[in-house]
Design a protein around this motif. Structure first.
Motif, PDB file in Angstrom:
ATOM      1  N   MET A   2      25.178  -1.555 -50.326  1.00 30.45           N
ATOM      2  CA  MET A   2      25.424  -2.541 -49.275  1.00 30.45           C
ATOM      3  C   MET A   2      24.137  -3.249 -48.906  1.00 30.45           C
ATOM      4  O   MET A   2      23.077  -2.665 -48.930  1.00 30.45           O
ATOM      5  N   SER A   3      24.261  -4.480 -48.530  1.00 26.42           N
ATOM      6  CA  SER A   3      23.071  -5.226 -48.156  1.00 26.42           C
ATOM      7  C   SER A   3      22.934  -5.276 -46.637  1.00 26.42           C
ATOM      8  O   SER A   3      23.913  -5.345 -45.914  1.00 26.42           O
ATOM      9  N   GLN A   4      21.708  -5.208 -46.192  1.00 20.87           N
ATOM     10  CA  GLN A   4      21.401  -5.315 -44.768  1.00 20.87           C
ATOM     11  C   GLN A   4      21.317  -6.789 -44.398  1.00 20.87           C
ATOM     12  O   GLN A   4      20.762  -7.581 -45.128  1.00 20.87           O
ATOM     13  N   GLN A   5      21.873  -7.160 -43.251  1.00 22.52           N
ATOM     14  CA  GLN A   5      21.803  -8.540 -42.799  1.00 22.52           C
ATOM     15  C   GLN A   5      21.139  -8.589 -41.432  1.00 22.52           C
ATOM     16  O   GLN A   5      21.411  -7.771 -40.576  1.00 22.52           O
ATOM     17  N   ASN A   6      20.272  -9.570 -41.271  1.00 20.12           N
ATOM     18  CA  ASN A   6      19.688  -9.876 -39.971  1.00 20.12           C
ATOM     19  C   ASN A   6      20.334 -11.163 -39.501  1.00 20.12           C
ATOM     20  O   ASN A   6      19.996 -12.230 -39.968  1.00 20.12           O
ATOM     21  N   GLN A   7      21.284 -11.057 -38.604  1.00 20.55           N
ATOM     22  CA  GLN A   7      21.980 -12.255 -38.153  1.00 20.55           C
ATOM     23  C   GLN A   7      21.268 -12.852 -36.942  1.00 20.55           C
ATOM     24  O   GLN A   7      20.798 -12.119 -36.073  1.00 20.55           O
ATOM     25  N   PRO A   8      21.219 -14.177 -36.871  1.00 23.28           N
ATOM     26  CA  PRO A   8      20.625 -14.820 -35.697  1.00 23.28           C
ATOM     27  C   PRO A   8      21.540 -14.629 -34.488  1.00 23.28           C
ATOM     28  O   PRO A   8      22.743 -14.412 -34.624  1.00 23.28           O
ATOM     29  N   THR A   9      20.961 -14.749 -33.316  1.00 22.69           N
ATOM     30  CA  THR A   9      21.747 -14.634 -32.089  1.00 22.69           C
ATOM     31  C   THR A   9      22.566 -15.905 -31.887  1.00 22.69           C
ATOM     32  O   THR A   9      22.304 -16.949 -32.488  1.00 22.69           O
ATOM     33  N   LYS A  10      23.552 -15.819 -31.012  1.00 17.00           N
ATOM     34  CA  LYS A  10      24.375 -16.995 -30.707  1.00 17.00           C
ATOM     35  C   LYS A  10      23.519 -18.115 -30.118  1.00 17.00           C
ATOM     36  O   LYS A  10      23.738 -19.289 -30.400  1.00 17.00           O
ATOM     37  N   GLU A  11      22.535 -17.746 -29.317  1.00 16.87           N
ATOM     38  CA  GLU A  11      21.657 -18.743 -28.716  1.00 16.87           C
ATOM     39  C   GLU A  11      20.841 -19.468 -29.783  1.00 16.87           C
ATOM     40  O   GLU A  11      20.639 -20.686 -29.704  1.00 16.87           O
ATOM     41  N   GLN A  12      20.360 -18.714 -30.787  1.00 15.16           N
ATOM     42  CA  GLN A  12      19.597 -19.343 -31.869  1.00 15.16           C
ATOM     43  C   GLN A  12      20.472 -20.311 -32.661  1.00 15.16           C
ATOM     44  O   GLN A  12      20.028 -21.399 -33.029  1.00 15.16           O
ATOM     45  N   ILE A  13      21.713 -19.932 -32.896  1.00 11.32           N
ATOM     46  CA  ILE A  13      22.626 -20.814 -33.632  1.00 11.32           C
ATOM     47  C   ILE A  13      22.918 -22.063 -32.820  1.00 11.32           C
ATOM     48  O   ILE A  13      22.913 -23.177 -33.356  1.00 11.32           O
ATOM     49  N   ARG A  14      23.164 -21.907 -31.534  1.00 15.83           N
ATOM     50  CA  ARG A  14      23.427 -23.083 -30.681  1.00 15.83           C
ATOM     51  C   ARG A  14      22.237 -24.040 -30.677  1.00 15.83           C
ATOM     52  O   ARG A  14      22.397 -25.254 -30.787  1.00 15.83           O
ATOM     53  N   GLN A  15      21.034 -23.486 -30.552  1.00  9.15           N
ATOM     54  CA  GLN A  15      19.829 -24.314 -30.552  1.00  9.15           C
ATOM     55  C   GLN A  15      19.678 -25.027 -31.891  1.00  9.15           C
ATOM     56  O   GLN A  15      19.343 -26.203 -31.944  1.00  9.15           O
TER      57      GLN A  15
END
Length: 55
Positions: free
Chosen positions: A1-14
């Motif tokens: 399995m691969s590890q994912q670092n997902q951005p926060t919702k705030e980062q996506i909105r920005q």
């Protein structure tokens, strides 16, 4: 399995607000992931890069 670092919702909105204000074509998926710091394991990143090259 691969590890994912997902951005926060705030980062996506920005990011989306910034993209909407720019008058240029959208970046590739690889560029979007890099800009948001959405890292995958090295193997998955290589697979994405190969897919981008074929397109």
């Amino acid at each position: 399995m691969s590890q994912q670092n997902q951005p926060t919702k705030e980062q996506i909105r920005q990011y989306l607000l910034t993209r909407l204000s720019q008058d240029c074509p959208p970046p590739s998926m690889t560029d979007i992931r890099r800009q948001l710091g959405w890292g995958l394991t090295a193997a998955a990143s290589r697979d994405d890069a190969r897919r981008e090259e074929r397109v």
